[in-house]
Design a protein around this motif. Structure first.
Motif, PDB file in Angstrom:
ATOM      1  N   CYS A  79     -46.985 -15.797  12.831  1.00 23.96           N
ATOM      2  CA  CYS A  79     -46.508 -16.010  11.465  1.00 23.96           C
ATOM      3  C   CYS A  79     -46.589 -14.721  10.653  1.00 23.96           C
ATOM      4  CB  CYS A  79     -47.318 -17.106  10.776  1.00 23.96           C
ATOM      5  SG  CYS A  79     -47.217 -18.720  11.561  1.00 23.96           S
ATOM      6  N   ALA A 118     -43.809 -12.470  11.726  1.00 21.29           N
ATOM      7  CA  ALA A 118     -42.508 -12.970  11.276  1.00 21.29           C
ATOM      8  C   ALA A 118     -42.284 -12.665   9.799  1.00 21.29           C
ATOM      9  CB  ALA A 118     -42.399 -14.467  11.529  1.00 21.29           C
ATOM     10  N   ARG A 127     -41.925  -8.818   9.354  1.00 22.11           N
ATOM     11  CA  ARG A 127     -40.611  -8.375   9.843  1.00 22.11           C
ATOM     12  C   ARG A 127     -39.506  -8.778   8.864  1.00 22.11           C
ATOM     13  NH1 ARG A 127     -39.396 -11.704  13.729  1.00 22.11           N
ATOM     14  NH2 ARG A 127     -41.268 -11.160  14.884  1.00 22.11           N
ATOM     15  N   ALA A 128     -39.592  -9.989   8.325  1.00 23.52           N
ATOM     16  CA  ALA A 128     -38.565 -10.469   7.396  1.00 23.52           C
ATOM     17  C   ALA A 128     -38.457  -9.560   6.177  1.00 23.52           C
ATOM     18  CB  ALA A 128     -38.875 -11.904   6.966  1.00 23.52           C
ATOM     19  N   GLU A 169     -36.165 -17.541   4.492  1.00 23.92           N
ATOM     20  CA  GLU A 169     -35.216 -17.535   5.615  1.00 23.92           C
ATOM     21  C   GLU A 169     -35.959 -17.623   6.950  1.00 23.92           C
ATOM     22  OE1 GLU A 169     -32.323 -14.382   5.540  1.00 23.92           O
ATOM     23  OE2 GLU A 169     -31.798 -14.833   3.468  1.00 23.92           O
ATOM     24  N   GLU A 170     -37.208 -17.202   6.977  1.00 26.90           N
ATOM     25  CA  GLU A 170     -38.023 -17.306   8.201  1.00 26.90           C
ATOM     26  C   GLU A 170     -38.612 -18.702   8.362  1.00 26.90           C
ATOM     27  OE1 GLU A 170     -38.733 -15.210  10.854  1.00 26.90           O
ATOM     28  OE2 GLU A 170     -37.058 -14.106   9.992  1.00 26.90           O
TER      29      GLU A 170
END
Length: 65
Positions: free
Chosen positions: A14, A17, A20-21, A57-58
């Motif tokens: 998590c 993620a 990265r987003a 969006e993730e």
């Protein structure tokens, strides 16, 4: 610096993620995730709304703290 409350983060995946987003939107962004507090601190040129949108969006629930 922006601080966000993010629900749904439970593990290292998590963290990656969410990081990265944000960094896909701003490669120079510094992202600090605190799983226990469910908070994400971001140093970025992006507006808070852009960061919230990227995190959502993730698949995580995010709001400005």
């Amino acid at each position: 610096m922006h601080v966000f409350n993010v629900q749904g983060m439970t593990c290292g995946h998590c963290v990656k993620a969410v990081t990265r987003a944000v960094q896909e939107q701003d490669g120079a962004a510094q992202v600090d995730v605190d799983l226990a507090a469910r908070q994400v601190r971001v140093h970025s040129r992006l507006a808070a709304e852009q960061i919230v949108a990227a995190i959502r969006e993730e698949g995580y629930q995010a709001e400005v703290a």
